[in-house]
Design an enzyme around this catalytic site. Sequence first.
Site, PDB file in Angstrom:
ATOM      1  N   GLU A 434      23.084   5.017  44.197  1.00  0.00           N
ATOM      2  CA  GLU A 434      23.122   6.468  44.439  1.00  0.00           C
ATOM      3  C   GLU A 434      21.749   7.024  44.787  1.00  0.00           C
ATOM      4  OE1 GLU A 434      24.740   8.490  41.020  1.00  0.00           O
ATOM      5  OE2 GLU A 434      23.600   7.288  39.604  1.00  0.00           O
ATOM      6  N   CYS A 505      32.539   5.790  44.352  1.00  0.00           N
ATOM      7  CA  CYS A 505      33.134   6.673  43.343  1.00  0.00           C
ATOM      8  C   CYS A 505      32.661   8.116  43.489  1.00  0.00           C
ATOM      9  CB  CYS A 505      32.832   6.163  41.944  1.00  0.00           C
ATOM     10  SG  CYS A 505      31.075   6.115  41.580  1.00  0.00           S
TER      11      CYS A 505
HETATM   12  C1  PEP Z   1      27.640  10.273  42.395  1.00  0.00           C
HETATM   13  O1  PEP Z   1      26.456  10.593  42.311  1.00  0.00           O
HETATM   14  O2  PEP Z   1      28.261  10.182  43.472  1.00  0.00           O
HETATM   15  C2  PEP Z   1      28.410   9.996  41.179  1.00  0.00           C
HETATM   16  C3  PEP Z   1      29.623   9.495  41.241  1.00  0.00           C
HETATM   17  O3  PEP Z   1      27.838  10.338  39.981  1.00  0.00           O
HETATM   18  P1  PEP Z   1      27.738  11.849  39.445  1.00  0.00           P
HETATM   19  O4  PEP Z   1      28.555  12.726  40.356  1.00  0.00           O
HETATM   20  O5  PEP Z   1      28.256  11.867  38.049  1.00  0.00           O
HETATM   21  O6  PEP Z   1      26.284  12.129  39.530  1.00  0.00           O
HETATM   22 MG    MG Z   2      25.449  10.390  40.426  1.00  0.00          MG
END
Ligand code: PEP
Ligand code: MG
Length: 583
Positions: A434, A505
């Site tokens: 990420e 995700c």
């Molecule tokens: C993302 O960053 O895409 C992720 C799934 O984590 P979060 O949205 O919880 O930061």
């Molecule tokens: Mg994230």
Amino acid sequence: MPNVLKGIPASPGIVVGPVHLLKWQVPEVPATSIEPHEVEHEVERLRIAFARSIERLRSIRERALRTAGEAEAAIFEVQISIIEDAELRGRVEAAIGQQFSAERAFDVVMLEWREHFARSQHAMLRERVSDLTDVHIRVLTILLDLPDHDPVDLPKGSNAILVTQDLTPSLTLQLDRETIGAIATDSGTRASHVAILARSLGIPAVVGLLDGTERLRTGEIVILDGTTGTVTTRPTAAELADAKARQLLEKSEGEQLARLAGKEAISRDGTHITLFANVDLPDEAAVAVASGAEGVGLMRTEFLVVGRATMPNEDEQYEAYAGVIKAFGTRPVIIRTFDVGGDKLPIGGWPHEANPFLGWRAIRMCLDQPEIFKTQLRALLRAATLGDVRINLPLIVTVDEVRQAKALIAEASAELTARGVAHRTDVPIGVMIETPAAAVLADSLAGEVSFFSIGTNDLVQYTLAVDRGNASLASRFTPLHPAVLRLIRMTCEVADARGVAVSVCGEMASEPIMAFALIGLGVRQLSVSAIALARVKLIVRGMRTSVAAEAVQAAMKSATAAEAEQILRSSLVAEVDSELLHA
Ligand code: PEP
Ligand code: MG
């Protein structure tokens, strides 16, 4: 003035109901002076305002004790003690003595105190600033005779549309679903955590209205449409009838999509796409199973912490993980370690940071606080005996972080062994991709882990340097930007070559056109919010992966996100012919 406010669709659903404006900000105080003979009267006004604030805080504390717990209720005791503080009272009375009105005197003293506490060397005093701010707002609201905006006292069944500037995830978690029908905020985007939570709680929401709190008034009836991202004020009979018709249409579309739950997610050219669900709160597991999810691609454990004043202990965490794992039987459940920080914060005790999303967040906090991390890891290793559990590490930027986390996992395991507690020692470890660093370094990370989970919400934020929660930048938050597509492609190529599983995700996976692009890039596992799962399955069943691959190849070469989107949209529309396609 037009009667439709345009925001960003954050969580689907149409609600007609009364606005409840929550303006939790320090009100403007008129610069009024008083005559010497009015001093006594102003001191008395101050006394009454303090007494009423304390009374109010006591009833909120009682409610928090019932609904949240002792630690959460304690913050209201702190606020009561601030109001009861003799020095505060003395200072404000002295300012009144200098012919300031009660509200002005209180405002001036509180501004000084907040400033002083914020600059303190002592973390404990800095942590009190938010309590001082709450007290500042509460007492001034009474002194200025402004409407009390606390949402806690709304009667059940109000179906209220909560309108606020910025709703924190902790406040969202405390919302009573029986009184709040929908949420509308000035700030935020689809990728902000408030929007993500609203979707997982199934509360219709429009975010990024920019000036909703200025234009909407408590009590007025509006139509909130979380699918189109609009709030309609002063609705006409025709607009109300239209809202009703669209509510029925959404219901029947939902029923049609629900029929897909038992069907396989297989493309027209025979590729199976694994559709996992994202689970943000343990209670969501049942809905996720019913959606037909083949497992959990992302369990966001930090929501066990957000809005609480204490960390959940090992047993409490074990129960939360066990519930989700058992609900999914033998299907995989990927649990991510705490991604606390950024906009997901516990109550109090967190350092104030100038750039929280670039700050002490996720794996950084966990590695710096090994006792907190190991408590979570022990709970995870124990729960892993119940099913197919995998552990996912957030916000990784270096291989060192993975190695350190693995060492702590080994320590947690050794501690359980020493205690004679059953646990698994072979839990697969993966990392979130990420950050651009993780995507570029995917080949090095591949040597350390067994899966990659691409978090596009943060990957887009960090690649394009666009704050994911800033409504003014929402049009610049473009997951189809060729730079983002190329980073995902690079990650998939490494994963393929090294035999590492890869899933996406982030919210990108939940949007039809983007899911189409991701499949074209080679992703074969998508983890989406339960409410989005059926629509993504519809896309998968209507498309060919070869067509998506061709379209995304062209999209990656385009110069801009808009061009990439155009290419993908026309390809998808030609491929999947369905009324149900709209996002
Ligand atoms: C993302 O960053 O895409 C992720 C799934 O984590 P979060 O949205 O919880 O930061
Ligand atoms: Mg994230």
